[in-house]
Design a protein around this motif. Structure first.
Motif, PDB file in Angstrom:
ATOM      1  N   PHE A 373      50.688  43.445  34.435  1.00  0.00           N
ATOM      2  CA  PHE A 373      49.522  43.211  33.430  1.00  0.00           C
ATOM      3  C   PHE A 373      48.251  43.854  33.204  1.00  0.00           C
ATOM      4  O   PHE A 373      47.314  43.680  33.382  1.00  0.00           O
ATOM      5  CB  PHE A 373      48.898  41.502  33.793  1.00  0.00           C
ATOM      6  CG  PHE A 373      49.838  40.549  33.938  1.00  0.00           C
ATOM      7  CD1 PHE A 373      50.759  40.244  32.928  1.00  0.00           C
ATOM      8  CD2 PHE A 373      49.981  39.816  35.423  1.00  0.00           C
ATOM      9  CE1 PHE A 373      51.814  39.343  33.028  1.00  0.00           C
ATOM     10  CE2 PHE A 373      50.935  38.686  35.238  1.00  0.00           C
ATOM     11  CZ  PHE A 373      51.668  38.595  34.389  1.00  0.00           C
ATOM     12  N   SER A 374      48.626  45.277  33.064  1.00  0.00           N
ATOM     13  CA  SER A 374      47.889  46.406  32.932  1.00  0.00           C
ATOM     14  C   SER A 374      46.886  46.579  34.145  1.00  0.00           C
ATOM     15  O   SER A 374      45.829  47.354  33.799  1.00  0.00           O
ATOM     16  CB  SER A 374      47.134  46.225  31.361  1.00  0.00           C
ATOM     17  OG  SER A 374      48.070  46.134  30.486  1.00  0.00           O
ATOM     18  N   THR A 375      47.194  46.124  35.256  1.00  0.00           N
ATOM     19  CA  THR A 375      46.360  46.048  36.330  1.00  0.00           C
ATOM     20  C   THR A 375      46.851  46.889  37.368  1.00  0.00           C
ATOM     21  O   THR A 375      48.203  46.763  37.992  1.00  0.00           O
ATOM     22  CB  THR A 375      45.809  44.660  36.871  1.00  0.00           C
ATOM     23  OG1 THR A 375      45.048  44.121  35.618  1.00  0.00           O
ATOM     24  CG2 THR A 375      44.908  44.930  38.062  1.00  0.00           C
ATOM     25  N   CYS A 404      43.362  45.232  41.894  1.00  0.00           N
ATOM     26  CA  CYS A 404      41.982  45.683  41.258  1.00  0.00           C
ATOM     27  C   CYS A 404      41.592  44.692  40.515  1.00  0.00           C
ATOM     28  O   CYS A 404      42.299  43.844  39.826  1.00  0.00           O
ATOM     29  CB  CYS A 404      41.938  47.217  40.584  1.00  0.00           C
ATOM     30  SG  CYS A 404      42.373  48.438  41.539  1.00  0.00           S
ATOM     31  N   SER A 405      40.093  44.584  40.195  1.00  0.00           N
ATOM     32  CA  SER A 405      39.524  43.464  39.414  1.00  0.00           C
ATOM     33  C   SER A 405      39.212  43.921  37.845  1.00  0.00           C
ATOM     34  O   SER A 405      39.149  42.899  37.091  1.00  0.00           O
ATOM     35  CB  SER A 405      38.144  43.301  40.138  1.00  0.00           C
ATOM     36  OG  SER A 405      37.179  44.506  39.998  1.00  0.00           O
ATOM     37  N   ALA A 431      37.385  41.366  35.240  1.00  0.00           N
ATOM     38  CA  ALA A 431      37.114  41.779  33.884  1.00  0.00           C
ATOM     39  C   ALA A 431      37.119  40.544  33.058  1.00  0.00           C
ATOM     40  O   ALA A 431      37.782  39.463  33.375  1.00  0.00           O
ATOM     41  CB  ALA A 431      38.266  42.724  33.432  1.00  0.00           C
ATOM     42  N   ARG A 432      36.537  40.511  31.880  1.00  0.00           N
ATOM     43  CA  ARG A 432      36.492  39.357  31.089  1.00  0.00           C
ATOM     44  C   ARG A 432      37.767  39.741  30.114  1.00  0.00           C
ATOM     45  O   ARG A 432      38.401  40.427  30.101  1.00  0.00           O
ATOM     46  CB  ARG A 432      35.395  39.552  29.958  1.00  0.00           C
ATOM     47  CG  ARG A 432      34.047  39.267  30.637  1.00  0.00           C
ATOM     48  CD  ARG A 432      32.832  39.428  29.541  1.00  0.00           C
ATOM     49  NE  ARG A 432      31.454  39.084  29.864  1.00  0.00           N
ATOM     50  CZ  ARG A 432      30.587  39.261  29.352  1.00  0.00           C
ATOM     51  NH1 ARG A 432      30.529  39.535  28.066  1.00  0.00           N
ATOM     52  NH2 ARG A 432      29.309  38.871  29.846  1.00  0.00           N
ATOM     53  N   ARG A 437      47.579  35.173  34.492  1.00  0.00           N
ATOM     54  CA  ARG A 437      48.410  35.135  35.639  1.00  0.00           C
ATOM     55  C   ARG A 437      47.972  35.917  36.803  1.00  0.00           C
ATOM     56  O   ARG A 437      48.634  35.859  37.940  1.00  0.00           O
ATOM     57  CB  ARG A 437      49.655  35.553  35.217  1.00  0.00           C
ATOM     58  CG  ARG A 437      50.437  34.300  34.329  1.00  0.00           C
ATOM     59  CD  ARG A 437      51.674  34.751  34.082  1.00  0.00           C
ATOM     60  NE  ARG A 437      52.718  34.948  35.234  1.00  0.00           N
ATOM     61  CZ  ARG A 437      53.935  35.465  35.142  1.00  0.00           C
ATOM     62  NH1 ARG A 437      54.342  35.885  33.979  1.00  0.00           N
ATOM     63  NH2 ARG A 437      54.654  35.609  35.944  1.00  0.00           N
ATOM     64  N   LEU A 438      46.781  36.646  36.596  1.00  0.00           N
ATOM     65  CA  LEU A 438      46.460  37.541  37.967  1.00  0.00           C
ATOM     66  C   LEU A 438      45.648  36.587  38.864  1.00  0.00           C
ATOM     67  O   LEU A 438      44.901  35.722  38.255  1.00  0.00           O
ATOM     68  CB  LEU A 438      45.668  38.796  37.450  1.00  0.00           C
ATOM     69  CG  LEU A 438      46.224  39.773  36.625  1.00  0.00           C
ATOM     70  CD1 LEU A 438      45.177  40.719  35.985  1.00  0.00           C
ATOM     71  CD2 LEU A 438      47.043  40.617  37.729  1.00  0.00           C
ATOM     72  N   PRO A 439      45.648  36.922  39.928  1.00  0.00           N
ATOM     73  CA  PRO A 439      45.102  35.783  41.147  1.00  0.00           C
ATOM     74  C   PRO A 439      43.401  35.932  40.937  1.00  0.00           C
ATOM     75  O   PRO A 439      43.190  37.096  41.124  1.00  0.00           O
ATOM     76  CB  PRO A 439      45.845  35.895  42.389  1.00  0.00           C
ATOM     77  CG  PRO A 439      46.255  37.638  42.126  1.00  0.00           C
ATOM     78  CD  PRO A 439      46.422  37.851  40.693  1.00  0.00           C
ATOM     79  N   PRO A 440      42.751  34.898  41.297  1.00  0.00           N
ATOM     80  CA  PRO A 440      41.504  35.230  41.241  1.00  0.00           C
ATOM     81  C   PRO A 440      40.780  35.692  42.350  1.00  0.00           C
ATOM     82  O   PRO A 440      39.853  36.177  42.607  1.00  0.00           O
ATOM     83  CB  PRO A 440      41.052  33.640  40.854  1.00  0.00           C
ATOM     84  CG  PRO A 440      42.220  32.861  41.190  1.00  0.00           C
ATOM     85  CD  PRO A 440      43.230  33.683  40.904  1.00  0.00           C
TER      86      PRO A 440
END
Length: 560
Positions: A373-375, A404-405, A431-432, A437-440
Motif C-alpha cells: 500500500f505504497s509503504t 513505516c508510518s 499519515a493522513r 488495511r495498514l496496521p495502526p
C-alpha cells in the motif's frame, strides 16, 4: 544435584516462567534490577528504561517473595543456565564447562554494521556466495581505501543513474531496469515507444543541459563495463573514475537533472547506447536494478543498533542543506543522503567519542523496494546458533513485519518514510489518508504478509523466493565470521536479522542484532516474542537432552 539453577539478567519474564515450569530455580544476581553504567563493547539491545518498562508490564504471576527466599538459599550455588542481554555481563574465563550461556564472544564481527561490512566482503574467498546478491554494498569511511572506493562507487552510480533517468524520461527503459507496472498493468505493458528524434528531457528548473553530459556518463559506464568484464586484465587500465571528466562539475549537473528537475538533451544514438550499455552492465552488477536512479545512500553508526548515535548534530541540526535537494535528519543517528559532499561532511563533522569518522559506514539504499500500500516495510527474522564448530543454525518459521508510518517517497527522505525501526516509528505520526488495511501499531505477522502477497497474485513468493533468500543470507553472514567467533560448547545465541525486499521479492540483509528486543510493542510481537523464547528453550534444553523433543517453530537449516 540436577543442576537446575538459573540466573537471568534483564527483563525476561517468559524465560523465567518457562524455566520454573521445567523445575528450575532462580538464583538472582546480588544487584537485581540495577544496571552497570560502564560502556559495553557490544551494542545494547535497548535502553535501560525500556527494559524497566517491559519488566513492569510483564511481572511474574508467582509471589515474588517466594522466589526471593529461594534465591537467598541458593546465593552460594552455581547457576547452570545464564541468560543475559550482554555477553560482557559474564566473565567467560570463570565459566565451568557445564554452564550454559546465551551468548558467544566475538559476534560483533557480524552484529555490528562495521563488522558485517568488512567480513561479508571477504566471503567469496571461502564460501560460494556473492554478498552483492543479498547485502547492499557498504563502506567504512574511516578506512582510507574504503573511503576512496565509496567515492568511486558514488560517481559510477551517478553515471548509471543519469543514463536511467534519461531513458526513463524518454519513455524507454532497458529490460531489467523498468519501473514497476502500475495497478492493472502487466510486466512490460507500461513502456512507452520511443521515437528516433533527439529528445529534450522535461525541465522544471532551468534550461536543458547539453548532450555532452550523457556522453560523459556513457564514457564512464563503458570503462566500468570493461573493468567488471575483465577486459582490462592485460593492460594497466585506469579506474573508470580516473578519466578526464571534471567530477565536481559532472555531479553538480547530475544533481540538477536528477534531483532538481533540469532538462537534458538526448540524441537518438545516445538513447540506443544507453539501452545497450545498461543491459550489458546488468549482467555484471547484481545491484543495478535495486539501486534505482536517485543515488540515495545511508550513513550509519557502525557499532550501534536501532538507529542510535548522532550524525551532524542533535536531531539533524547542522546538516548541510541545498535548495531542491532532500536531506534526511533521521533522529537518532541514521542519515539518508543524495550528495557526495553531504556524506563526507557529515562523517567528517562527527567529533564526539561515539561518532568518530572511523565508526561510520555508508551503505547503498535499496530504492526499488517491494511496498505494501505504497509503504515501506522490513522484516525481523529470528535465528538461533547452537554451535560454531560445527556451525549449527536454526531458522525460525515465524517473523514479523514493521511498517513505516508515512508513504514511501524518494524525494522526501525523512525517517517516517524510510526507517522501519519501532524505536523510531513510535515517534512519528501516521499519515493522513493512510490505507485502512495498514496496521495502526505498524506491525504485521509474516502470515498476514503472506495473505497480502496471495491477494496481490504472488502467492508463491514467500516460500519460493523470500524465505530461501533469507536463509541463504543468514548462513552466508555466519560463515563470513565463523573464524572470528569464540566457539564454546556450552553456549548458544538468538539473533534477529532485518531484511527488506526488492520489487522481485529478493531479500536484502540490512543488519543482524544480538539480543533482539523481546518488548511487546504490539499484539503480534507480544505473541511471537513469547513464542520464540519458549521455542529457544525447547532447542537448547529439551532437544539437547532428548533429540526426540519438538523444537517448536525452529527449523535446522545448516549443520556442517
Amino acid at each position: 544435584q540436577e543442576k537446575k539453577i538459573f540466573t537471568v539478567l534483564g527483563p525476561y519474564p517468559v524465560i523465567r516462567s518457562q524455566l520454573r515450569a521445567r523445575g528450575w530455580v532462580e538464583r538472582k544476581p546480588p544487584s537485581a534490577g540495577s544496571r552497570p553504567e560502564q560502556q559495553q563493547p557490544l551494542r545494547s539491545p535497548w535502553p535501560p528504561e525500556e527494559e524497566e518498562e517491559e519488566e513492569e508490564e510483564q511481572r511474574d504471576e508467582d509471589p515474588d517473595d517466594i522466589h526471593k527466599l529461594m534465591s537467598c538459599l541458593l546465593r552460594d550455588q552455581t547457576p547452570y543456565f545464564i541468560w543475559t542481554t550482554r555477553c560482557s555481563a559474564v566473565n567467560r574465563r570463570l565459566l565451568r564447562h557445564d554452564q550454559v550461556v546465551n551468548h558467544y564472544s566475538g559476534v560483533a564481527s557480524f552484529t555490528t554494521k562495521e563488522g558485517l561490512c568488512v567480513n561479508l566482503r571477504n566471503l567469496p574467498w571461502f564460501y560460494e556466495a556473492d554478498p552483492d546478491t543479498f547485502f547492499p554494498r557498504c563502506y567504512r569511511l574511516g578506512a582510507m581505501d574504503e573511503r576512496e572506493a565509496f567515492i568511486e562507487d558514488f560517481r559510477l552510480t551517478a553515471a548509471r543513474s543519469l543514463l536511467k533517468v534519461a531513458l526513463e524520461r524518454a519513455g524507454d527503459m532497458p529490460v531489467g531496469t523498468e519501473q514497476p507496472p502500475k495497478s492493472g498493468e502487466g510486466p512490460g505493458e507500461h513502456r512507452v515507444p520511443r521515437s528516433h528524434n533527439s529528445h529534450h528531457m522535461p525541465s522544471t528548473a532551468g534550461s536543458p543541459l547539453p548532450s555532452q553530459l550523457v556522453e560523459e556518463a556513457l564514457q564512464v559506464c563503458r570503462q566500468h563495463l570493461d573493468s567488471v568484464g575483465h577486459q582490462d586484465i592485460d593492460r594497466d587500465a585506469p579506474s573508470p573514475c580516473m578519466t578526464a571528466i571534471d567530477w565536481d562539475r559532472f555531479l553538480q549537473d547530475y544533481y540538477r537533472v536528477v534531483h532538481e528537475g533540469d532538462g537534458l538533451v538526448l540524441s537518438a544514438s545516445q538513447q540506443d547506447q544507453c539501452q545497450a550499455l545498461l543491459q550489458l552492465l546488468a549482467e555484471h552488477l547484481p545491484q543495478l536494478t535495486m539501486e534505482g536512479n536517485r543515488n540515495v545512500w545511508i550513513l550509519k553508526p557502525g557499532a550501534k543498533s536501532r538507529g542510535r548515535g548522532k550524525a551532524g548534530g542533535s536531531r539533524g541540526r547542522g546538516l548541510p542543506t541545498k535548495e531542491g535537494v532532500p536531506v534526511s535528519p533521521c533522529p537518532p543517528g541514521i542519515v539518508c543522503v543524495v550528495r557526495l559532499e553531504q556524506v563526507l561532511q557529515l562523517a567528517g563533522g562527527c567529533t564526539s567519542f561515539s561518532a568518530r569518522e572511523g565508526e561510520w559506514v555508508v551503505q547503498k539504499y535499496v530504492e526499488r523496494l517491494l511496498l505494501i500500500f505504497s509503504t515501506k516495510f522490513d522484516i525481523r527474522q529470528w535465528f538461533l546458533v547452537t554451535d560454531w564448530n560445527p556451525l549449527t543454525v536454526w531458522f525460525y518459521r515465524e517473523s514479523y513485519v514493521r511498517f513505516c508510518s508515512q508513504p514511501f517517497c524518494l524525494s522526501r527522505l525523512d525517517p517516517a518514510r524510510h526507517l522501519c525501526n519501532v524505536s523510531i516509528q513510535k515517534r512519528c505520526r501516521p499519515a493522513r489518508g493512510r490505507h485502512p488495511r495498514l496496521p495502526p501499531d505498524q506491525i504485521w505477522s509474516c502470515r498476514q504478509l503472506q495473505a497480502y502477497l496471495a491477494q496481490a497474485g504472488r502467492a508463491g513468493a514467500w516460500q519460493q523466493v523470500m524465505v530461501p533468500g533469507m536463509k541463504a543470507a543468514v548462513v552466508a553472514a555466519l560463515r563470513s565470521a565463523q573464524d572470528l567467533v569464540g566457539s564454546r560448547k556450552g553456549s548458544f545465541e538468538l539473533f534477529g536479522a532485518d531484511f527488506v525486499f526488492g520489487e522481485d521479492c529478493q531479500p536484502w540483509l540490512l543488519e543482524i542484532n544480538t539480543s533482539p528486543t523481546m518488548a511487546p510493542s504490539s499484539a503480534v510481537t507480544s505473541r511471537l516474542c513469547a513464542r520464540v523464547q519458549q521455542d529457544t528453550l525447547r532447542v537448547v534444553i529439551d532437544h539437547r537432552d532428548n533429540p526426540a523433543c519438538p523444537t517448536g517453530a525452529f527449523e535446522l537449516i545448516y549443520k556442517e
